[in-house]
Design a protein around this motif. Structure first.
Motif, PDB file in Angstrom:
ATOM      1  N   SER A 179       0.810  -1.230   0.000  1.00 50.20           N
ATOM      2  CA  SER A 179       0.000   0.000   0.000  1.00 50.20           C
ATOM      3  C   SER A 179       0.837   1.271   0.000  1.00 50.20           C
ATOM      4  CB  SER A 179      -0.929   0.015   1.224  1.00 50.20           C
ATOM      5  OG  SER A 179      -0.188   0.241   2.419  1.00 50.20           O
ATOM      6  N   LEU A 180       2.160   1.149   0.012  1.00 53.01           N
ATOM      7  CA  LEU A 180       3.008   2.339   0.086  1.00 53.01           C
ATOM      8  C   LEU A 180       2.794   3.232  -1.133  1.00 53.01           C
ATOM      9  CD1 LEU A 180       6.392   0.850   1.364  1.00 53.01           C
ATOM     10  CD2 LEU A 180       4.495   1.799   2.696  1.00 53.01           C
ATOM     11  N   LYS A 181       2.698   4.538  -0.871  1.00 56.25           N
ATOM     12  CA  LYS A 181       2.439   5.513  -1.926  1.00 56.25           C
ATOM     13  C   LYS A 181       3.719   6.258  -2.301  1.00 56.25           C
ATOM     14  CE  LYS A 181      -2.004   4.693  -1.813  1.00 56.25           C
ATOM     15  NZ  LYS A 181      -2.648   3.942  -2.923  1.00 56.25           N
ATOM     16  N   ARG A 182       3.713   6.760  -3.526  1.00 56.84           N
ATOM     17  CA  ARG A 182       4.841   7.578  -3.985  1.00 56.84           C
ATOM     18  C   ARG A 182       4.853   8.932  -3.284  1.00 56.84           C
ATOM     19  NH1 ARG A 182       6.991   5.862  -8.948  1.00 56.84           N
ATOM     20  NH2 ARG A 182       5.896   4.074  -9.854  1.00 56.84           N
ATOM     21  N   ALA A 183       3.687   9.510  -3.137  1.00 54.48           N
ATOM     22  CA  ALA A 183       3.514  10.808  -2.488  1.00 54.48           C
ATOM     23  C   ALA A 183       2.053  10.928  -2.112  1.00 54.48           C
ATOM     24  CB  ALA A 183       3.937  11.952  -3.411  1.00 54.48           C
ATOM     25  N   CYS A 184       1.709  12.002  -1.421  1.00 54.08           N
ATOM     26  CA  CYS A 184       0.341  12.181  -0.945  1.00 54.08           C
ATOM     27  C   CYS A 184      -0.050  13.640  -1.120  1.00 54.08           C
ATOM     28  CB  CYS A 184       0.263  11.774   0.527  1.00 54.08           C
ATOM     29  SG  CYS A 184      -1.388  11.476   1.133  1.00 54.08           S
ATOM     30  N   VAL A 185      -1.272  13.893  -1.571  1.00 55.34           N
ATOM     31  CA  VAL A 185      -1.744  15.260  -1.798  1.00 55.34           C
ATOM     32  C   VAL A 185      -3.092  15.458  -1.125  1.00 55.34           C
ATOM     33  CG1 VAL A 185      -0.564  15.396  -4.024  1.00 55.34           C
ATOM     34  CG2 VAL A 185      -2.954  14.688  -3.956  1.00 55.34           C
ATOM     35  N   THR A 186      -3.351  16.689  -0.703  1.00 61.92           N
ATOM     36  CA  THR A 186      -4.693  17.005  -0.236  1.00 61.92           C
ATOM     37  C   THR A 186      -5.603  17.149  -1.449  1.00 61.92           C
ATOM     38  OG1 THR A 186      -4.034  19.344  -0.136  1.00 61.92           O
ATOM     39  CG2 THR A 186      -4.006  18.097   1.926  1.00 61.92           C
ATOM     40  N   GLU A 187      -6.858  16.868  -1.239  1.00 59.62           N
ATOM     41  CA  GLU A 187      -7.815  16.816  -2.345  1.00 59.62           C
ATOM     42  C   GLU A 187      -7.884  18.129  -3.108  1.00 59.62           C
ATOM     43  OE1 GLU A 187     -12.293  14.951  -2.978  1.00 59.62           O
ATOM     44  OE2 GLU A 187     -11.802  15.978  -1.093  1.00 59.62           O
TER      45      GLU A 187
END
Length: 280
Positions: A179-187
């Motif tokens: 489940s690891l993500k490359r990056a994360c952004v707010t909607e």
């Protein structure tokens, strides 16, 4: 039209394995842990008492470190999520995101070593960069790694398959690593959470390895990257400390695993620090 564009962007993020923080009132971000189980446990204990409805939690990578507690560190990550989801407020799995750090990227490369054109050379580099402790978490040793890599592709494939089997035998570990993500952004596209850095000359979806390897230029970012109000990272290779007072960036690596503290910082949706937790 705007709604269609937003939907298209969301689809791109999903395909690229980006996390999207939806309806976030506050976002807690935890810096690089480096296998420091005690620090993580202290931060989690404080964090759980502060977690509120509408909060989101993002771990910014480097869960593995040069310690004997890498396996237990992943167990602690999973346990904290279960504790938070058992709170009276309603929290869902999509309220938690885990980014891939440089340590995790190297470990995954090790598990794919049988595809490398020169696996012996790659193995030496990986072991020189701390992968021995990660192997030890799943019952393998550096000496075996150095030996098996010279026995051919078939032997190496069996060896990496055995490690994957050991990971599967640890409840929740395979699901977490998948489940690891490359990056994360707010909607709304205001905040971007990354492991180590960004290349400001490339768009978000073209970053590739730039997220994991610190280029040394992160603290020099003096303008918006893309349309993000702020980029927040969890690992600073130079170990120069917490940076929260700059307009367009924040760095929350307090040096955990390198004689420093583990930090968890709570941000408002516009990138302002609302609260902060330290391991000691």
């Amino acid at each position: 039209s705007t709604r269609k564009e937003s939907s298209a962007a969301s689809d791109v993020y999903k395909r690229q394995r980006y996390g999207i923080l939806k309806n976030a009132k506050r976002i807690w971000a935890i810096g690089s842990i480096h296998g420091e189980l005690e620090d993580l446990s202290i931060v989690h204990k404080k964090l759980i008492s502060k977690f509120r409805r509408g909060d989101k939690l993002v771990y910014l990578g480097n869960y593995f470190g040069d310690t004997k507690h890498n396996k237990e560190t992943l167990d602690e990550l999973l346990m904290a999520r279960r504790k938070i989801m058992s709170l009276p407020e309603v929290f869902m799995p999509e309220d938690f995101f885990y980014l891939r750090g440089a340590r995790e990227e190297m470990f995954f490369k090790l598990l794919q070593l049988h595809f490398a054109p020169n696996p012996a050379l790659v193995m030496e580099w990986l072991l020189d960069h701390g992968m021995g402790s990660s192997l030890a978490a799943y019952g393998e040793t550096e000496s075996t790694a150095r030996t098996i890599v010279r026995h051919g592709t078939v032997a190496l494939t069996k060896w990496t398959t055995g490690i994957k089997r050991q990971i599967q035998n640890c409840p929740g570990h395979i699901d977490l690593t998948n489940s690891l993500k490359r990056a994360c952004v707010t909607e709304d596209g205001a905040l971007l959470f990354v492991h180590a850095s960004v290349d400001t000359t490339r768009p978000l979806t073209m970053q590739k390895d730039q997220f994991w390897w610190d280029n040394g230029n992160f603290n020099e970012i003096k303008n918006k990257f893309s349309d993000f109000s702020k980029v927040i990272r969890g690992y600073d290779h130079s170990n120069s400390g917490i940076v929260l007072n700059k307009d367009y960036i924040a760095s929350i690596d307090g040096g955990c695993g390198r004689s420093g503290k583990l930090h968890a910082v709570c941000f408002t949706p516009d990138g302002i620090k609302h609260d902060e937790i330290m391991s000691r």
